[in-house]
Design an enzyme around this catalytic site. Structure first.
Site, PDB file in Angstrom:
ATOM      1  N   ASP A  65       0.875  -1.171   0.000  1.00  5.69           N
ATOM      2  CA  ASP A  65       0.000   0.000   0.000  1.00  5.69           C
ATOM      3  C   ASP A  65       0.910   1.218   0.000  1.00  5.69           C
ATOM      4  O   ASP A  65       1.524   1.564   1.013  1.00  5.69           O
ATOM      5  CB  ASP A  65      -0.887  -0.018   1.243  1.00  5.69           C
ATOM      6  CG  ASP A  65      -1.863   1.147   1.287  1.00  5.69           C
ATOM      7  OD1 ASP A  65      -1.713   2.097   0.481  1.00  5.69           O
ATOM      8  OD2 ASP A  65      -2.768   1.133   2.146  1.00  5.69           O
ATOM      9  N   SER A 144       3.538  11.067 -17.471  1.00  2.47           N
ATOM     10  CA  SER A 144       2.362  11.386 -18.281  1.00  2.47           C
ATOM     11  C   SER A 144       2.747  12.442 -19.307  1.00  2.47           C
ATOM     12  O   SER A 144       3.490  13.380 -18.988  1.00  2.47           O
ATOM     13  CB  SER A 144       1.231  11.913 -17.393  1.00  2.47           C
ATOM     14  OG  SER A 144       0.193  12.498 -18.168  1.00  2.47           O
ATOM     15  N   TYR A 158      -4.755  15.537 -11.427  1.00  2.92           N
ATOM     16  CA  TYR A 158      -3.881  14.458 -11.913  1.00  2.92           C
ATOM     17  C   TYR A 158      -2.681  15.031 -12.652  1.00  2.92           C
ATOM     18  O   TYR A 158      -1.533  14.629 -12.434  1.00  2.92           O
ATOM     19  CB  TYR A 158      -4.685  13.535 -12.827  1.00  2.92           C
ATOM     20  CG  TYR A 158      -3.866  12.454 -13.500  1.00  2.92           C
ATOM     21  CD1 TYR A 158      -3.483  11.319 -12.798  1.00  2.92           C
ATOM     22  CD2 TYR A 158      -3.494  12.576 -14.829  1.00  2.92           C
ATOM     23  CE1 TYR A 158      -2.733  10.323 -13.413  1.00  2.92           C
ATOM     24  CE2 TYR A 158      -2.743  11.581 -15.456  1.00  2.92           C
ATOM     25  CZ  TYR A 158      -2.369  10.460 -14.741  1.00  2.92           C
ATOM     26  OH  TYR A 158      -1.619   9.477 -15.361  1.00  2.92           O
ATOM     27  N   LYS A 162       1.292  14.537 -11.637  1.00  4.41           N
ATOM     28  CA  LYS A 162       2.235  13.886 -12.543  1.00  4.41           C
ATOM     29  C   LYS A 162       3.403  14.806 -12.886  1.00  4.41           C
ATOM     30  O   LYS A 162       4.553  14.364 -13.014  1.00  4.41           O
ATOM     31  CB  LYS A 162       1.514  13.430 -13.810  1.00  4.41           C
ATOM     32  CG  LYS A 162       0.772  12.116 -13.668  1.00  4.41           C
ATOM     33  CD  LYS A 162       1.735  10.981 -13.332  1.00  4.41           C
ATOM     34  CE  LYS A 162       1.066   9.625 -13.340  1.00  4.41           C
ATOM     35  NZ  LYS A 162       2.013   8.536 -12.986  1.00  4.41           N
TER      36      LYS A 162
END
Length: 301
Positions: A65, A144, A158, A162
């Site tokens: 995790d 990304s 997001y 990134k």
């Protein structure tokens, strides 16, 4: 090529699962890290085991995790005890979002940043001591194209996370080069099929604000998805990301690419990142540290 012991985060599905299988198929010992191995991801654990048996490869799973340091430490300790070391880390864990930026609570942005950025710091702090001691290792960061390329709306948290991860990777690259540890940033574009990033995306907590945006932007996210899909060639293969990571891992130390872009939509990321990386290299030359851009071999001390 020598076999490596590889730990991948977020490997229950998508890029992570594909990469784990591809690396195992290339002859490496691969630990597919995922959380809830005895619960929600038990089917993914079973699938990985079945794949290993069917294809006679060394693909294993480990409870990991990335949001909890104790889980990260336990995973690295378990892999090290079982396999003797960790040679390669693939920072793949990530979480997508969908919705207008204003409608996300600050706590949601913190959660996205935690998964996409802080998770890499937790794992680095757990695994880098042994890599530094051996003067060998590889960090692969799955980025990304949004960092340098197109940024369609409704994905802001997001994209921000990134981009932060990309900058962290660049700093780690030079700070680890004298320890003989390689860094490669693998940059996927917008693959609209073959992963479940969008299906599992976080949505805004502030639904009233999100609904207010619908007055002028209703259906926008669906339209963006359709237009991204239209940009990609029909034969765009999400498996190319996994194959690229295999090629990076299998390359000799010191000869691995700093950045590789796999972008079927061609959103401009590769062109811009090429310029940015050249500027970075030129800056290090100007300040008198060009050696930091090259991984040092053990013979060089």
């Amino acid at each position: 090529m020598s076999a490596h012991v590889i730990l991948i985060t977020g490997a229950s599905s998508g890029f992570g699962a594909l990469t784990a299988r591809a690396l195992a198929g290339a002859g490496h010992t691969v630990y597919a890290g995922m959380r809830h191995t005895a619960g929600r991801n038990a089917p993914a654990v079973a699938e990985a085991h079945a794949y290993a048996v069917e294809h006679e490869v060394d693909l294993r799973t480990v409870e990991l995790d990335v949001s909890r340091q104790e889980s990260v430490d336990a995973a690295v300790a378990s892999v090290t005890e079982e396999a003797g070391r960790v040679d390669v880390v693939v920072h793949n864990a990530g979480h997508m979002v969908l919705g207008p930026a204003e409608a996300f609570a600050p706590e949601q942005l913190a959660e996205i940043y935690d998964t996409n950025v802080l998770s890499t710091q937790r794992l680095n702090r757990a695994v880098l001591p042994q890599m530094r001691e051996r003067r060998d290792g590889l960090l692969v960061w799955v980025g990304s194209t949004s960092t340098y390329g197109g940024t369609p709306p409704y994905l802001a948290p997001y994209f921000g996370a990134k981009a932060a991860m990309d900058h962290l990777a660049k700093s780690y690259a030079v700070e680890l080069s004298r320890f003989g540890i390689d860094t490669s940033i693998v940059v996927p574009g917008s693959f609209t099929s073959g992963t479940n990033h969008f299906a599992h995306a976080m949505h805004p907590a502030d639904t009233a604000t999100a609904e207010a945006y619908d007055e002028l932007y209703e259906g926008l996210m669906d339209d963006v998805g359709k237009r991204l899909a239209a940009l990609s060639p029909p034969d765009a293969d999400v498996g190319e990301v996994a194959r690229t990571i295999v090629a990076v891992v299998d390359a000799p130390r010191g000869e691995r690419p700093f950045r590789v872009t796999i972008d079927p939509a061609d959103d401009g990321s590769e062109q811009v990142s090429d310029v940015a990386d050249r500027v970075r290299a030129g800056f290090y030359d100007r300040i008198g540290f060009p050696d930091l851009l090259t991984t040092r071999s053990p013979a060089e001390g």
